[in-house]
Enzyme design. Structure first.
Site, mmCIF file in Angstrom:
data_model
loop_
_atom_site.group_PDB
_atom_site.id
_atom_site.type_symbol
_atom_site.label_atom_id
_atom_site.label_comp_id
_atom_site.label_asym_id
_atom_site.label_seq_id
_atom_site.Cartn_x
_atom_site.Cartn_y
_atom_site.Cartn_z
ATOM 1 N N GLY A 287 26.277 59.664 40.524
ATOM 2 C CA GLY A 287 25.562 59.675 39.247
ATOM 3 C C GLY A 287 24.177 60.237 39.507
ATOM 4 N N SER A 288 23.336 60.213 38.470
ATOM 5 C CA SER A 288 22.022 60.849 38.624
ATOM 6 C C SER A 288 21.204 60.193 39.739
ATOM 7 C CB SER A 288 21.262 60.807 37.298
ATOM 8 O OG SER A 288 21.299 59.479 36.785
ATOM 9 N N GLU B 188 22.104 59.144 42.510
ATOM 10 C CA GLU B 188 22.599 59.473 43.849
ATOM 11 C C GLU B 188 22.400 60.953 44.190
ATOM 12 O OE1 GLU B 188 24.558 57.785 41.532
ATOM 13 O OE2 GLU B 188 23.722 55.953 42.379
ATOM 14 N N GLU C 43 35.408 53.721 41.075
ATOM 15 C CA GLU C 43 34.805 53.102 42.271
ATOM 16 C C GLU C 43 35.707 52.078 42.945
ATOM 17 O OE1 GLU C 43 33.378 53.633 39.414
ATOM 18 O OE2 GLU C 43 31.510 54.748 39.748
ATOM 19 N N HIS D 191 27.441 54.552 42.285
ATOM 20 C CA HIS D 191 26.435 54.785 41.265
ATOM 21 C C HIS D 191 25.872 53.466 40.724
ATOM 22 C CE1 HIS D 191 24.142 56.508 38.148
ATOM 23 N NE2 HIS D 191 24.919 56.088 37.165
ATOM 24 N N HIS E 105 47.987 29.442 49.754
ATOM 25 C CA HIS E 105 47.972 30.042 48.427
ATOM 26 C C HIS E 105 48.482 29.021 47.403
ATOM 27 C CE1 HIS E 105 49.241 33.676 45.681
ATOM 28 N NE2 HIS E 105 48.439 32.843 45.104
ATOM 29 N N GLY F 290 44.343 39.409 48.173
ATOM 30 C CA GLY F 290 45.315 39.501 47.079
ATOM 31 C C GLY F 290 44.808 40.273 45.877
HETATM 32 N N1 TZD Z 1 44.592 41.522 38.974
HETATM 33 C C1 TZD Z 1 44.141 41.763 40.232
HETATM 34 C C2 TZD Z 1 43.019 42.726 40.439
HETATM 35 N N2 TZD Z 1 44.679 41.156 41.288
HETATM 36 C C3 TZD Z 1 45.699 40.266 41.098
HETATM 37 N N3 TZD Z 1 46.183 39.669 42.193
HETATM 38 C C4 TZD Z 1 46.220 40.032 39.811
HETATM 39 C C5 TZD Z 1 45.627 40.682 38.783
HETATM 40 C C6 TZD Z 1 47.338 39.026 39.568
HETATM 41 N N4 TZD Z 1 48.643 39.467 40.127
HETATM 42 C C7 TZD Z 1 49.107 38.990 41.330
HETATM 43 O O1 TZD Z 1 48.508 38.190 42.070
HETATM 44 S S1 TZD Z 1 50.633 39.620 41.685
HETATM 45 C C8 TZD Z 1 50.696 40.519 40.257
HETATM 46 C C9 TZD Z 1 49.541 40.323 39.504
HETATM 47 C C10 TZD Z 1 49.280 40.994 38.216
HETATM 48 C C11 TZD Z 1 51.896 41.340 39.944
HETATM 49 C C12 TZD Z 1 51.936 42.635 40.663
HETATM 50 O O2 TZD Z 1 53.050 43.354 40.211
HETATM 51 P P1 TZD Z 1 53.706 44.526 41.011
HETATM 52 O O3 TZD Z 1 54.552 43.809 42.143
HETATM 53 O O4 TZD Z 1 54.585 45.258 40.088
HETATM 54 O O5 TZD Z 1 52.694 45.316 41.703
HETATM 55 P P2 TZD Z 1 55.854 42.879 42.024
HETATM 56 O O6 TZD Z 1 56.570 43.163 43.304
HETATM 57 O O7 TZD Z 1 56.620 43.230 40.807
HETATM 58 O O8 TZD Z 1 55.359 41.463 42.018
#
Ligand code: TZD
Ligand code: CA
Length: 528
Positions: free
Chosen positions: A25-26, A28, A47, A70, A281, A401
């Site tokens: 952006g500007s 940078e 980003e 940015h 988890h 995750g």
């Molecule tokens: N948004 C972000 C940025 N991170 C996350 N982990 C989630 C939402 C929540 N989330 C999970 O933890 S797993 C998942 C989501 C939305 C499903 C991913 O679906 P996919 O994979 O199609 O990539 P599968 O194999 O169908 O589960």
């Protein structure tokens, strides 16, 4: 006399940081306009993708990566991806352009107000240099602190009127600086550990991502062999620390308190190396350890050591510690390990490809040293039962995750490892968070293969809804996405398959093409 900008580029060159991942952006432009010819700018279109590409590059190369974002808006866009970098201990040097010094206080357009607070608590250190002359030293500080254990991302905000100012004449000292860590076990600590291991009736090793990051995989094998002990991979793994076809390998621990205790039942000593204790988890309260078991935790991260709810910890260099332990332990022969089960027979899909068939096909057709960047959340069990990961740096998964890592990180990893084939295994949900990295792959001619597992849904959430007893919730399906058209739109060739033999054909032609390819595979929905 040289400028602050020239001094900074010299410093980056000395540290091998001649690739800049960014979106400008500007604020940078004054820095980027001075970029010397031996530097390479890798433009990412969002980003989140910029940060995850740099993360993949850092993780795969084992070196820090340099990022230029940015101001506040660009930094904000990158922060979701940054959640993973904290837990993967990625040494990311994140810089962001700031408004000119005299205007920040007025909160003019593009002023990054309270810039150092913005990326916290996700960065190890954040700074806005107190004056222009301190910019090169602050960036030097950032590089050293990001790279010292425990490694992690850092953030430096630089007002754009600093670059053209005169550098401090003493800046040259920065170019010659080296910092390194030398924590090793005292003779007494080593003797204690060896005594614990030799005295255990039934020890188990639990290995984490730091073993792979430190290239200590071979040392871990030597220790497992010396102990004749079973080896587990610590839960929620972001890397693969141990060969998955070694006779000691017992699998990935579940990410639940009672699940781990059940899996480790019968062991009187559990040695966890290079992982948090533990990265749980799903909430499954229970006992932290099997009755009578002792846990010893070896990590380079004081925070990992301190926050564990049980066990004794030693903050050490894990590679050196594993090597010294492997050389020192003399064990009386333990009962023979149960033979490793054969690969499970792949299940077949119903009018589409079962993930088992897909991973089986990859194991049989991909190069032995292929690198997998995985972000398909419902196929975990299938993947670990059917893959053979034996080399260092073979596997990467978002360490916190946070989706949006996988696809860009695969592009970044392929840039770092031109001699190994990188294969992204990306869910049809996950692909969307970092999809713009396809454009970068096309523009930079990065020959990554992205396999999109298309089951039409957020599969892992469907499973989680069951675990939580939540039933049917809104927002769990993602129908109607055509990844072939999207990939083509970004300049990447792509094909769609729904049979495993067609996948193998498409995969072989992607391997031969040496150009970025997307293979969309209709897949059966499975449970993680
Ligand atoms: N948004 C972000 C940025 N991170 C996350 N982990 C989630 C939402 C929540 N989330 C999970 O933890 S797993 C998942 C989501 C939305 C499903 C991913 O679906 P996919 O994979 O199609 O990539 P599968 O194999 O169908 O589960
Ligand atoms: Ca999916």
């Amino acid at each position: 006399m040289i400028s602050v900008g020239e001094a900074t580029y010299q410093l980056l060159r000395v540290h091998g940081l001649t690739t800049i991942f960014g979106n400008p952006g500007s604020n940078e432009l004054p820095f980027l306009a001075e970029m010397p010819d031996d530097f390479r700018y890798v433009l990412g279109l969002h980003e989140g993708a910029v940060l995850a590409m740099a993360d993949g590059y850092a993780l795969a190369s084992g070196h820090p990566a340099f990022i230029n974002l940015h101001a506040a808006a660009g930094s904000g866009n990158a922060m979701g991806a940054l959640t993973n970098s904290v837990y993967s201990h990625s040494p990311l040097i994140i810089t962001a352009g700031q408004q000119v010094r005299s205007m920040i206080g007025q909160e003019v357009m593009l002023a990054n107000v309270d810039a150092t607070a913005l990326p916290r608590p996700l960065v190890k250190w954040s700074c806005e240099p107190a004056c222009a002359q301190d910019v090169p030293r602050s960036i030097s500080h950032a590089i050293h602190i990001a790279s010292l254990p425990a490694k992690g991302p850092v953030y430096v905000s630089v007002p754009y009127d600093d670059w053209g100012r005169e550098a401090d004449p003493e800046t040259h000292h920065l170019m010659a600086r080296r910092t390194s860590a030398a924590g090793c076990l005292s003779p007494e600590q080593l003797a204690d550990l060896v005594e614990s291991l030799e005295g255990a009736k039934n020890p188990a090793l639990v290995l984490g991502p730091e073993v792979d990051a430190e290239h200590a995989n071979g040392d871990a094998v030597r220790l497992a062999d010396a102990l004749n002990a079973p080896v587990w991979i610590a839960p929620s793994p972001s890397r693969c620390p141990f060969p998955t076809r070694h006779r000691s390998y017992r699998g990935v621990l579940p990410a639940a308190v009672q699940g781990i205790t059940d899996a480790l039942f019968g062991h009187d000593l559990i040695v966890v190396v290079g992982a948090p204790v533990f990265r749980y988890h799903q909430f499954d309260p229970g006992q932290y350890l099997p009755a009578g078991a002792r846990l010893i935790h070896l990590t380079s991260d004081p925070s990992e050591a301190a926050r564990a709810p049980m066990g004794d910890a030693l903050v050490v260099n894990v590679k050196e510690t594993l090597a010294r332990l492997a050389a020192a332990v003399r064990c009386t022969p333990l009962p023979a390990l149960a033979p490793l089960p054969d690969y499970r027979t792949p299940q077949s899909g119903n009018g589409c490809v079962h993930p088992d068939e897909l991973f089986d096909a990859l194991r049989c057709n991909a190069p032995d040293d292929a690198v997998y960047v995985k972000e398909s959340t419902s196929t975990t069990g299938s993947f670990w039962s059917l893959m053979d990961l034996s080399r260092q740096g073979s596997y990467f998964f978002p360490a916190s995750g946070g989706l949006g890592f996988g696809l860009p990180a695969a592009v970044g990893a392929q840039m770092a490892l031109p001699d190994r084939q990188v294969i992204g295994l990306i869910g049809d949900g996950s692909a969307n968070y970092g999809i713009t990295a396809l454009w970068t792959a096309a523009q930079q001619h990065v020959p990554v293969i992205i396999v999109i597992l298309k089951n039409g849904t957020y599969g892992a959430l469907r499973w989680f809804a069951d675990v939580l007893g939540a039933g049917e919730a809104p927002g769990m399906d993602v129908p109607g996405i055509n990844f072939v058209q999207i990939a083509n739109g970004y300049g990447v060739s792509a094909t769609s398959v729904n049979r495993v033999d067609d996948f193998v054909r498409a995969f072989k032609s992607a391997l031969a093409s040496r150009s970025p390819t997307v293979i969309e595979v209709d897949t059966e929905l499975t449970k993680p």
